[in-house]
Design a protein around this motif. Structure first.
Motif: not given
Length: 700
Positions: A1-6, A11-15, A24-27
């Protein structure tokens, strides 16, 4: 997993493998500072950033904790100042982290306009969770906790740091190893010694103590019940303050009873009778040590961790003497201690630079709101259940209606005022309560009731307070015949409006925050430009004191209520009267308008509330139920609920559509002078002549 830092991503967790956040489409940042792989969110700091769990690839994917600071401040100077303070904070934490029972600082840096502080991950469970899971602590285990933690306090105190928030959830019992992804990682650090299994965490309440910060902040930081009176009441903290908190923590572990619960019901009276709550055998030596730790008066308390250690160690090491006829039993003699009348300057720190941000953003104070919001989460089954004694005393349930409207119950009482509370207001973000305190304005946390700061400038009693819709400006009206404008973020006085010949009792901002209207005992209303500070116009027509003013939602009309028993509607542009509403048999004390502008309500000394159609001037209905003057009314943001307060000491809640009385809130011991809803309608705040503020929230 990788976490969005926005920090605002819901919902910041991503595969793993994604480039942009799916929510949120943040890099996505795969390696923060090319070293830390962020895998999840540990906590949300409510607008100041988040705390993340991460892996340190430079240390074989060892777990670490990353605290992010995303300060929402305007201007390069503010951001630069925040970064400077962040660096100083990190340097102090690095020094403290040399101790084996304090998390080590691994890194601090700035990236993508966010500030980051990386600390060692402590694998273990805090003592509160141990208690929740049914662990029972005996007398010997409490001694071991004291012997384990007193040296830690000695260490930080010698370096000029006061923790200020010692409680079971801030003490972690370290595991000897951690298992992750099929591997076992043993703690092999040479600095960890046998017996040092307790780790003190979360220095977020520690504070850099300077005369400037103390003067501006006026804060009292800590957890109610665990923190001593000098810290909660005055914002002062010494080594003896941490020792009280340690004693309260030991009491909680020994009895299973939360000091917060006892503090809520009895204030500090519980510490005199703390032994009554102990149901298990306790050694006399531990009883003596706890009793001295829990002294309300700082002069009677241990003044240093060394004193407590000496007392505890001597009592442990001296064996009981052999009984000898005629020979008294010796006892350890500890020299008397004295509280520091002028203590040396102790340097406090606040984790993740939140102290510095609080100086820059005085009105928000979110960083310590977070501390309190976590205070009583799942403490124990006895604490999670409402205290029936308090409920019966403070919240009288009016059960005639099962309507979901008005299901408010008391959650907090704010004490410490020396004069009646005439005015309360809530900031639009729902974080801050503003209230008068004689000639000053106090800013409090809406979450905890904790004082954040005070605004001083008026020469006499403050009668009225209003906060602009953008949350940036606070206005105060006073017996000194002036209105003052304050920057809510910095606490600075912006300007003073002078023009009335008598005291000011009513204030209202226009919805665009550009105009302020005030009402005075001289019978007039003045409109002021917030931008220029110039008087726009004076509205004259009332024949007695003007005690309430509001703007219509469309901003075209000003409405005023007066002791001349009338309500007047005014054209903002021309200053001309549109109409006068008559019907009350007594003074009009308060008015409120629904969010859609279709309903106007007024409270009066005739003990009634009248509901009007402001467009036609038609009286719709009269609400009767109070036995004395209605002092204040407020309409909830949903436009369906009306609250009224009275000299009869009650707050009544009404269905605005039907006029039905829904509920009565009891608890104040004297007249209730002012009430206000939060912007989400879930919180109601009341101020009273009994010198308390009560915070009521919608029951689930």
């Amino acid at each position: 997993m990788i976490c969005c830092l926005n920090p605002d991503c819901p919902n910041p967790l991503n595969k793993s493998g994604r480039t942009f956040c799916q929510t949120c489409n943040t890099p996505l940042v795969h390696l923060l500072r090319n070293r830390f792989h962020v895998t999840g969110v540990l906590s949300d700091e409510g607008g100041f950033g988040r705390t993340y769990l991460a892996e340190d690839i430079d240390k074989l994917d060892e777990l670490c904790v990353i605290k992010q600071l995303a300060p929402k401040v305007q201007g390069n100077w503010a951001l630069k100042k925040a970064m400077e303070l962040f660096q100083k904070e990190a340097e102090r934490l690095q020094e403290l982290g040399e101790h084996s029972q304090i998390p080590t600082l691994l890194a601090y840096f700035e990236q993508d306009n966010y500030l980051y502080l990386v600390q060692q991950f402590i694998d273990g469970q805090n003592l509160l969770k141990e208690l929740q899971q049914g662990r029972a602590y005996n007398s010997q285990e409490i001694k071991e906790i004291l012997l384990d933690l007193l040296p830690v306090l000695k260490y930080i105190h010698e370096r000029g740091v006061i923790h200020r928030d010692i409680k079971p959830q801030n003490i972690i019992r370290r595991r000897t190893s951690q298992t992750r992804a099929g591997k076992v990682f043993h703690h092999t650090s040479p600095k960890v010694k046998k017996g040092e299994n307790l780790v003190l965490i979360d220095f977020g309440s520690a504070k850099q103590f300077t005369a400037k910060v103390q003067m501006k902040m006026g804060t009292s930081i800590g957890s109610q019940g665990y923190s001593p009176i000098e810290q909660i009441r005055d914002g002062d903290a010494y080594p003896a303050s941490d020792l009280f908190s340690l004693g309260a923590t030991c009491f909680h572990l020994l009895t299973g009873i939360s000091p917060f619960k006892l503090w809520t019901e009895y204030g500090y009276a519980w510490v005199k009778n703390w032994r009554e709550y102990v149901k298990t055998p306790m050694s006399q030596d531990l009883e003596r040590v706890l009793d001295k730790l829990l002294q309300k008066d700082i002069q009677q308390r241990y003044q240093s961790a060394d004193e407590a250690l000496v007392d505890l160690t001597l009592q442990q090491q001296i064996p009981p003497p052999l009984p000898t006829a005629g020979v008294p039993t010796p006892s350890a003699i500890v020299p008397p201690t004295q509280a520091p009348s002028l203590p040396k300057t102790y340097i406090f720190i606040r984790n993740s630079i939140l102290a510095g941000i609080a100086v820059l953003m005085l009105g928000s104070g979110q960083f310590w709101y977070k501390q309190f919001r976590r205070l009583e989460i799942k403490i124990s089954s006895s604490i999670s259940q409402p205290d029936r004694t308090i409920e019966k005393r403070d919240v009288a349930l009016h059960t005639r209606s099962l309507s979901p409207l008005g299901r408010f119950s008391l959650v907090s009482t704010v004490r410490g005022y020396s004069n009646p509370i005439l005015a309360v207001a809530i900031s639009p973000d729902g974080k801050t309560i503003a209230s008068n305190s004689d000639g000053e304005i106090k800013l409090l946390s809406l979450i905890t009731g904790q004082e954040i700061s005070s605004l001083n400038g008026h020469a006499s009693t403050v009668n009225s307070i209003s906060i602009s819709s953008d949350g940036q400006t606070l206005a105060s009206g006073s017996e000194d015949k002036t209105v003052k404008i304050w920057n809510l973020a910095t606490g600075q006085e912006v300007r003073t409006f002078i023009g009335h010949s008598n005291s000011v009792h009513a204030l209202a901002f226009s919805h665009d925050a550009q105009i302020l209207a005030d009402g005075s005992d001289d019978g007039t209303i003045k409109l002021w430009s917030i931008v220029t500070g110039e008087e726009i116009s004076t509205l004259a027509g009332h024949t007695n004191s003007v005690r309430s003013v509001i703007f219509s939602p469309d901003g075209r009309t000003l409405i005023s209520g007066s002791y001349d028993k009338t309500i007047k509607l005014w054209n903002i542009v021309t200053g001309e009267q549109i109409r006068t509403l008559e019907g009350h048999l007594g003074k009009v004390t308060s008015i409120a308008i629904s969010p859609n502008g279709k309903i106007l309500a007024s409270g009066s000394s005739d003990k009634t509330i009248k509901v009007w159609n402001p467009d036609t001037g038609e009286q719709i209905r009269t609400l009767s139920g109070h036995s004395d003057t209605v002092t204040s009314i407020a309409i909830a943001p949903n436009g369906k609920l009306l609250a009224s307060s009275s000299l009869d000491r009650t707050i009544k809640l009404w269905n605005l559509d039907t006029g039905q009385q829904i509920r009565v809130l009891l608890g104040h011991s004297d007249s209730v002078r002012s009430i206000a809803f939060s912007s989400d309608g879930k919180t109601l705040v009341s101020g009273s002549d009994d010198r308390t503020i009560k915070i009521w929230r919608v029951s689930r």
